[in-house]
Design an enzyme around this catalytic site. Sequence first.
Site, mmCIF file in Angstrom:
data_model
loop_
_atom_site.group_PDB
_atom_site.id
_atom_site.type_symbol
_atom_site.label_atom_id
_atom_site.label_comp_id
_atom_site.label_asym_id
_atom_site.label_seq_id
_atom_site.Cartn_x
_atom_site.Cartn_y
_atom_site.Cartn_z
ATOM 1 N N TYR A 59 0.877 -1.120 -0.450
ATOM 2 C CA TYR A 59 -0.117 -0.087 -0.234
ATOM 3 C C TYR A 59 0.997 1.531 -0.268
ATOM 4 O O TYR A 59 0.429 2.126 0.097
ATOM 5 C CB TYR A 59 -0.901 0.137 1.043
ATOM 6 C CG TYR A 59 -1.734 -1.547 1.114
ATOM 7 C CD1 TYR A 59 -2.893 -0.721 0.777
ATOM 8 C CD2 TYR A 59 -1.867 -2.507 1.478
ATOM 9 C CE1 TYR A 59 -4.120 -1.779 0.748
ATOM 10 C CE2 TYR A 59 -2.789 -3.698 1.132
ATOM 11 C CZ TYR A 59 -4.121 -2.857 0.970
ATOM 12 O OH TYR A 59 -4.089 -3.959 0.953
ATOM 13 N N ASP A 93 -2.016 -18.140 4.881
ATOM 14 C CA ASP A 93 -3.480 -18.808 4.169
ATOM 15 C C ASP A 93 -3.343 -20.173 4.839
ATOM 16 O O ASP A 93 -4.762 -20.046 4.926
ATOM 17 C CB ASP A 93 -2.543 -19.974 3.036
ATOM 18 C CG ASP A 93 -0.967 -19.909 3.318
ATOM 19 O OD1 ASP A 93 -0.937 -21.009 2.970
ATOM 20 O OD2 ASP A 93 -0.239 -19.546 3.981
#
Length: 760
Positions: free
Chosen positions: A166, A286
């Site tokens: 970001y 994950d």
Amino acid sequence: MKSAISKTRKYNGFNAPKGSRISFVDGAPVVPDNPIIPFIEGDGIGPEIWLATRRVVDAAVASAYGGKRNIAWFEIFAGGKAKELFDNWLPDDSVDAIADFGVAIKGPLNTPSGGGFRSLNVRLRQTLDLYSCIRPIHHIEGVPSVLKAPEKLDVVIFRENTEDVYAGIEYQAGTEDALKVAGLLSELGTEVREGTGIGIKIISKEASRRLVRRAIQYAIDHGRKSVTLVHKGNIQKYTEGAFSLWGYELAKEEFGDLTITEKELWDEHDGVLPEGKVLVNDRIADAIFYELLINPEKYSVIATTNLNGDYLSDACAAQVGGLGVAPGANIGDTSALFEAVHGTAPTIAGKNIANPTSLLLSALMMLEYMGWDEAAAMVHKALSRTIGNKRATGDLTRLMDDARALSTSEFADALIAELPAVEAKEQLVGDETKNQNVVPAANTRGKRAMPKVSVIGAGGVGATCAQYIANMGLADVVLLDIQEGIPQGKGLDLLQAGALLGSDARIHGTNDYADTVGSDIVVITAGIARKPGMSRDDLLKTNATIVQEVAHRAFTLSPEAIFLVVTNPLDVMTYLVWKTTGLPSAKVIGMAGALDSARFKAFIAEALDVSVVDIQAMVLGGHGDLMVPLPRYSTVSGIPITELMDAEKIEALCARTRDGGAEIVSHLKTGSAFYAPGASVTMMVESILKDSHRLIPSSVHVGGAYGIKGDLFIGLPTVLCRHGVHGVVEIKLRRDEKRALKASAKTVQGTIETMETLLG
Ligand code: APR
């Protein structure tokens, strides 16, 4: 460090309201009783969910603290509204206001389309260094979920907010910069294909540590058992992996005696968490998605990097019912911004059907962050009870059995109805430390208990009725206006007039709603007059916006008051106050017939050369052109005027009555009548406070009277008592009178519909 704020500093051209600033010590807020909190209502559905949120928060604060605490909301601008007003999507003044006042809240914002723009949300977070994005996610009873046991998930996600991908370090494939970076990579031993876009992920030790510090501190403060560092360090060792290592390091260095690792837990404690300790462990990104679905109860606080946090927050929100019920906050060391986490939903904007829960939950987080836990708990309870009772907005009820879909504003009404009643009067009177100028709910000066009337709008009508009410000794009066100085000046002047006229009533001029707390009657005269070039609809929208806000603010502090409405278009504004406050219809009354009848009465007395004292006049219908004068029921000492004047003369008096307001305006040139309107309000106030059951034509909820259906307010003969409307008297009307009354009702209904469209 923040610099001192100049008192005269304006933001986007506006002064901040009266109130105090939230300051920060060691990254924690120090909150006064009347904090100024800037808000950005947002784009799309923003304004409607913000209005609902604000109403519920104000009501909860009033309910919890009885006027001792209140929020001075201050509108600042970003997104579409800022672009429209200032041709700037994010004015510096708005960012400065958040930095200066410390805590702010915002609705969803559109990100401007086109190249070169970064998301406004990202810009706000980075400019203000709001480094931790906090998303508490748990299930609210009754909210439909795709899971069998959504209540098992109860996590608070701390997402690093300033770094990672970001940071905006990206190079478009084929550009000179991309080629340069590819060249540098080649020098470092890594070749990339031609035509590669390159993005750089940055994760620093400092940013990682401060985020993990906040997460651990939160777990300790809130009695949570674990903090899980979530990362993708198996693939990205020096960014994601480093985040996790730095997190463990910080836990050991700064919270060594309060935390233990998973290894220590099993090696030394057989997997049983010792009392007072927080487990710090880590999971690969994950795996955590899998874990939170299969073993949600094993996780409590999660600290993670920016991109992982983005994915994870929305996935968790989906487990408990979606983004519509998920709140968010962005917190730094010297400011905090609370926000709805969903988008602007432009397709349903303005329809009053959007779900305000996400923004409301953010406001709840804000209250908790401020330490106003009692108000926060009330909001939470109201939400659980309302949704638990299958009353929610359509997005949720669609997924529930036998549930009732509410509009956004009805949902807010339902939540407010679940809040405990305000105990403002008792608390305020007993609270010596409160603003000394405040007129208490019941003035106990001497032995006499004086009722309290708040008049909102200190213009011609407001100041005049304040004068009559005080001079007649009916009540203490709080005169409030948005203009600074006007109510204070007029209030003092009137107080001094009372000294000559022998009135002990107190008049207090103010700009602060806190002073109206616990009023017995609230009179609304606030509004603007039509200006050249302004259409009727423009005026309608402006006055409706003013009246809506005024009614809401006054209501939250005086939920038991009777509301008398004066602002034009009168019948429509009375309806709006009823809708906005959610009060029973007996407590919302418009001043119209009293004035119209007074005018009729004055003209009859003049025409017949008799005393006004002996005249009774009756006028029904909508205020203004729509009124229906009833000569048959207008008498001189009981003799109908139809016996005393010919039809032509009576018709001329009726016509003059109908145009009564306009005739005065034509003389005054600017402004409109205020003496007779002020006197009319006073007569109504008197009948209410003295419980004298006078029959005064007033604008009231029709409730099927005279065969008129629907939720509308119109002038009808009304008996006014201490509880407001005691009853409506149904007199026999001729066919033409009935027709005129129905036509009047139809026009009022039409204007209500126009107003609702204009307000969205
Ligand atoms: N909050 C508080 N006061 C407000 C607000 C607001 N949001 N907006 C406007 N006001 C104040 C103005 O500052 C002004 O002092 O309302 C007052 C209105 O006063 P006037 O313009 O003098 O109007 P007035 O003659 O009193 O009439 C008031 O009653 O009879 C109707 O048509 C008339 O709608 C008008 C209302």
